[in-house]
Design a protein around this motif. Structure first.
Motif, PDB file in Angstrom:
ATOM      1  N   ILE A  52       6.784   2.458 -23.662  1.00  0.00           N
ATOM      2  CA  ILE A  52       7.689   0.877 -23.304  1.00  0.00           C
ATOM      3  C   ILE A  52       6.997  -0.449 -22.327  1.00  0.00           C
ATOM      4  CG2 ILE A  52       9.365   1.432 -24.013  1.00  0.00           C
ATOM      5  CD1 ILE A  52      10.374   0.587 -21.000  1.00  0.00           C
ATOM      6  N   GLU A  53       5.137   0.129 -21.741  1.00  0.00           N
ATOM      7  CA  GLU A  53       4.408  -0.030 -21.410  1.00  0.00           C
ATOM      8  C   GLU A  53       4.847  -1.259 -20.146  1.00  0.00           C
ATOM      9  OE1 GLU A  53       2.334  -2.633 -23.997  1.00  0.00           O
ATOM     10  OE2 GLU A  53       1.830  -0.942 -24.944  1.00  0.00           O
ATOM     11  N   ALA A  54       5.828  -0.819 -19.189  1.00  0.00           N
ATOM     12  CA  ALA A  54       7.364  -1.536 -17.798  1.00  0.00           C
ATOM     13  C   ALA A  54       6.800  -1.464 -16.860  1.00  0.00           C
ATOM     14  CB  ALA A  54       8.143  -0.731 -17.769  1.00  0.00           C
ATOM     15  N   ILE A  55       4.770  -0.428 -16.690  1.00  0.00           N
ATOM     16  CA  ILE A  55       4.328  -0.278 -15.496  1.00  0.00           C
ATOM     17  C   ILE A  55       2.695  -0.789 -16.064  1.00  0.00           C
ATOM     18  CG2 ILE A  55       2.964   0.915 -13.338  1.00  0.00           C
ATOM     19  CD1 ILE A  55       4.953   3.188 -15.139  1.00  0.00           C
ATOM     20  N   TYR A  56       1.837  -2.003 -14.316  1.00  0.00           N
ATOM     21  CA  TYR A  56       1.403  -2.347 -14.278  1.00  0.00           C
ATOM     22  C   TYR A  56       0.459  -2.644 -13.255  1.00  0.00           C
ATOM     23  CZ  TYR A  56       2.724  -5.027 -18.678  1.00  0.00           C
ATOM     24  OH  TYR A  56       3.396  -5.811 -20.042  1.00  0.00           O
ATOM     25  N   PRO A  57      -0.483  -2.468 -12.749  1.00  0.00           N
ATOM     26  CA  PRO A  57      -0.827  -2.885 -11.981  1.00  0.00           C
ATOM     27  C   PRO A  57      -0.525  -4.620 -11.087  1.00  0.00           C
ATOM     28  CG  PRO A  57      -3.032  -2.870 -13.185  1.00  0.00           C
ATOM     29  CD  PRO A  57      -1.493  -2.928 -13.715  1.00  0.00           C
ATOM     30  N   GLU A  58      -0.390  -4.278 -10.035  1.00  0.00           N
ATOM     31  CA  GLU A  58       0.385  -5.807  -9.305  1.00  0.00           C
ATOM     32  C   GLU A  58      -0.385  -6.917  -9.249  1.00  0.00           C
ATOM     33  OE1 GLU A  58       0.027  -5.912  -4.630  1.00  0.00           O
ATOM     34  OE2 GLU A  58      -1.209  -3.741  -4.734  1.00  0.00           O
ATOM     35  N   LEU A  61      -0.021  -8.672 -12.819  1.00  0.00           N
ATOM     36  CA  LEU A  61       1.377  -8.485 -13.272  1.00  0.00           C
ATOM     37  C   LEU A  61       1.836  -9.996 -14.694  1.00  0.00           C
ATOM     38  CD1 LEU A  61       3.610  -8.299 -10.367  1.00  0.00           C
ATOM     39  CD2 LEU A  61       3.527  -6.577 -12.258  1.00  0.00           C
ATOM     40  N   PRO A  62       2.054  -9.219 -15.350  1.00  0.00           N
ATOM     41  CA  PRO A  62       2.925 -10.939 -16.334  1.00  0.00           C
ATOM     42  C   PRO A  62       3.501 -11.642 -16.043  1.00  0.00           C
ATOM     43  CG  PRO A  62       3.503  -8.635 -17.731  1.00  0.00           C
ATOM     44  CD  PRO A  62       3.121  -8.593 -16.075  1.00  0.00           C
ATOM     45  N   GLU A  63       3.691 -13.084 -16.271  1.00  0.00           N
ATOM     46  CA  GLU A  63       4.055 -14.160 -16.281  1.00  0.00           C
ATOM     47  C   GLU A  63       5.583 -14.058 -15.986  1.00  0.00           C
ATOM     48  OE1 GLU A  63       4.228 -18.835 -17.253  1.00  0.00           O
ATOM     49  OE2 GLU A  63       2.451 -17.343 -17.665  1.00  0.00           O
ATOM     50  N   GLY A  64       5.639 -13.977 -15.181  1.00  0.00           N
ATOM     51  CA  GLY A  64       7.204 -14.309 -14.958  1.00  0.00           C
ATOM     52  C   GLY A  64       7.911 -12.847 -14.235  1.00  0.00           C
ATOM     53  N   GLN A  65       7.286 -11.838 -13.850  1.00  0.00           N
ATOM     54  CA  GLN A  65       7.108 -10.518 -13.460  1.00  0.00           C
ATOM     55  C   GLN A  65       6.672 -10.516 -12.126  1.00  0.00           C
ATOM     56  OE1 GLN A  65       9.066  -8.304 -15.900  1.00  0.00           O
ATOM     57  NE2 GLN A  65       9.361  -9.705 -16.461  1.00  0.00           N
ATOM     58  N   GLU A  66       6.588 -11.684 -11.281  1.00  0.00           N
ATOM     59  CA  GLU A  66       5.770 -11.055 -10.016  1.00  0.00           C
ATOM     60  C   GLU A  66       6.950 -10.991  -9.256  1.00  0.00           C
ATOM     61  OE1 GLU A  66       3.910 -14.572 -12.057  1.00  0.00           O
ATOM     62  OE2 GLU A  66       5.869 -13.846 -12.213  1.00  0.00           O
ATOM     63  N   GLU A  67       8.425 -11.083  -9.773  1.00  0.00           N
ATOM     64  CA  GLU A  67       9.559 -10.723  -8.008  1.00  0.00           C
ATOM     65  C   GLU A  67       9.918  -9.363  -8.699  1.00  0.00           C
ATOM     66  OE1 GLU A  67      13.256 -11.577  -9.663  1.00  0.00           O
ATOM     67  OE2 GLU A  67      12.600 -11.787 -11.130  1.00  0.00           O
ATOM     68  N   PHE A  68       9.692  -8.811  -9.125  1.00  0.00           N
ATOM     69  CA  PHE A  68       9.029  -7.103  -9.002  1.00  0.00           C
ATOM     70  C   PHE A  68       8.578  -6.232  -8.195  1.00  0.00           C
ATOM     71  CE2 PHE A  68      11.627  -8.406 -12.556  1.00  0.00           C
ATOM     72  CZ  PHE A  68      12.812  -6.942 -12.913  1.00  0.00           C
ATOM     73  N   LEU A  69       7.508  -6.845  -7.713  1.00  0.00           N
ATOM     74  CA  LEU A  69       6.753  -6.164  -7.205  1.00  0.00           C
ATOM     75  C   LEU A  69       7.774  -6.036  -5.493  1.00  0.00           C
ATOM     76  CD1 LEU A  69       3.692  -5.163  -5.716  1.00  0.00           C
ATOM     77  CD2 LEU A  69       3.741  -7.435  -4.792  1.00  0.00           C
ATOM     78  N   GLU A  70       8.544  -7.124  -5.208  1.00  0.00           N
ATOM     79  CA  GLU A  70       9.517  -6.934  -4.188  1.00  0.00           C
ATOM     80  C   GLU A  70      10.186  -6.458  -4.423  1.00  0.00           C
ATOM     81  OE1 GLU A  70      10.560  -7.592  -0.352  1.00  0.00           O
ATOM     82  OE2 GLU A  70       8.859  -7.960  -0.787  1.00  0.00           O
ATOM     83  N   ILE A  71      10.983  -6.020  -5.541  1.00  0.00           N
ATOM     84  CA  ILE A  71      12.222  -5.211  -5.796  1.00  0.00           C
ATOM     85  C   ILE A  71      11.546  -3.649  -6.157  1.00  0.00           C
ATOM     86  CG2 ILE A  71      13.059  -4.585  -7.886  1.00  0.00           C
ATOM     87  CD1 ILE A  71      13.178  -7.718  -9.054  1.00  0.00           C
ATOM     88  N   ASN A  72      10.660  -3.651  -6.098  1.00  0.00           N
ATOM     89  CA  ASN A  72       9.776  -2.260  -6.560  1.00  0.00           C
ATOM     90  C   ASN A  72       9.606  -1.767  -4.467  1.00  0.00           C
ATOM     91  OD1 ASN A  72       8.370  -0.993  -9.362  1.00  0.00           O
ATOM     92  ND2 ASN A  72       9.256  -2.599  -9.469  1.00  0.00           N
ATOM     93  N   ARG A  73       9.154  -3.012  -4.228  1.00  0.00           N
ATOM     94  CA  ARG A  73       9.052  -2.335  -2.177  1.00  0.00           C
ATOM     95  C   ARG A  73      10.635  -2.297  -1.695  1.00  0.00           C
ATOM     96  NH1 ARG A  73      10.161  -3.730   1.933  1.00  0.00           N
ATOM     97  NH2 ARG A  73      10.875  -5.848   1.585  1.00  0.00           N
ATOM     98  N   GLU A  74      11.573  -2.892  -1.800  1.00  0.00           N
ATOM     99  CA  GLU A  74      12.862  -2.649  -1.287  1.00  0.00           C
ATOM    100  C   GLU A  74      13.876  -1.921  -1.891  1.00  0.00           C
ATOM    101  OE1 GLU A  74      14.848  -6.652  -2.434  1.00  0.00           O
ATOM    102  OE2 GLU A  74      13.475  -8.018  -0.538  1.00  0.00           O
ATOM    103  N   LEU A  75      13.994  -1.640  -3.759  1.00  0.00           N
ATOM    104  CA  LEU A  75      14.701  -0.344  -4.038  1.00  0.00           C
ATOM    105  C   LEU A  75      13.623   0.556  -3.392  1.00  0.00           C
ATOM    106  CD1 LEU A  75      15.903  -1.772  -7.040  1.00  0.00           C
ATOM    107  CD2 LEU A  75      16.955  -1.471  -4.867  1.00  0.00           C
ATOM    108  N   SER A  76      12.728   0.695  -3.382  1.00  0.00           N
ATOM    109  CA  SER A  76      12.015   2.091  -3.155  1.00  0.00           C
ATOM    110  C   SER A  76      12.554   2.965  -1.481  1.00  0.00           C
ATOM    111  CB  SER A  76      10.970   2.424  -3.085  1.00  0.00           C
ATOM    112  OG  SER A  76       9.994   1.565  -2.226  1.00  0.00           O
ATOM    113  N   GLU A  77      12.757   2.206  -0.015  1.00  0.00           N
ATOM    114  CA  GLU A  77      13.130   2.629   0.598  1.00  0.00           C
ATOM    115  C   GLU A  77      14.929   2.683   0.208  1.00  0.00           C
ATOM    116  OE1 GLU A  77      12.772  -1.300   2.515  1.00  0.00           O
ATOM    117  OE2 GLU A  77      10.752  -1.228   2.190  1.00  0.00           O
ATOM    118  N   LYS A  78      15.696   3.112  -0.431  1.00  0.00           N
ATOM    119  CA  LYS A  78      16.780   2.831  -0.423  1.00  0.00           C
ATOM    120  C   LYS A  78      17.016   3.852  -1.649  1.00  0.00           C
ATOM    121  CE  LYS A  78      19.220  -0.834  -1.490  1.00  0.00           C
ATOM    122  NZ  LYS A  78      20.652  -1.947  -2.357  1.00  0.00           N
ATOM    123  N   TRP A  79      16.223   4.122  -2.577  1.00  0.00           N
ATOM    124  CA  TRP A  79      16.603   4.882  -3.541  1.00  0.00           C
ATOM    125  C   TRP A  79      15.959   6.776  -3.721  1.00  0.00           C
ATOM    126  CZ3 TRP A  79      16.106   1.812  -8.644  1.00  0.00           C
ATOM    127  CH2 TRP A  79      17.001   0.376  -8.760  1.00  0.00           C
TER     128      TRP A  79
END
Length: 114
Positions: A52-58, A61-79
């Protein structure tokens, strides 16, 4: 540089990308996958595997998806790390083209029995 799982993955959680990762940098949550930016080696193998083309190089990132860089960092520490492909959720195909899925991101992991 790291790769980032974006909003498109929410509620779809296809795991094709996990199988090709040579460093096990994917982490699994209830309805989303993330990439640990500290573990990602920028090999590019996961990006073309995502159906579904959900993965991008940092840096791309498509416009509006920038927050997912931090979301990935934060959640990778918990999950927990995921290293093998799993079945997608039964309703994953219904969520593929749904816009605005950020509100559906479930960050709570169930309690683990010891």
């Amino acid at each position: 540089m790291t790769f980032v799982v974006t909003e498109a993955c929410i509620k779809c959680k296809y795991t094709d990308c996990v199988e090709v990762c040579p460093v096990d940098c994917f982490h699994e949550g209830p309805n989303f996958l993330v990439i640990d930016p500290e573990e990602c080696i920028d090999c590019t193998l996961c990006e073309p595997e995502c159906p579904i083309e959900a993965i991008y190089p940092e840096d791309d990132l498509p416009e509006g998806q920038e927050e997912f860089l931090e979301i990935n960092r934060e959640l990778s520490e918990k999950w927990p790390v995921i290293t093998a492909m799993k079945e997608a959720p039964a309703d994953a195909d219904q969520w593929v083209d749904v816009p605005g899925k950020r509100e559906h991101l479930d960050t709570d992991m169930p309690e683990q029995d010891d």
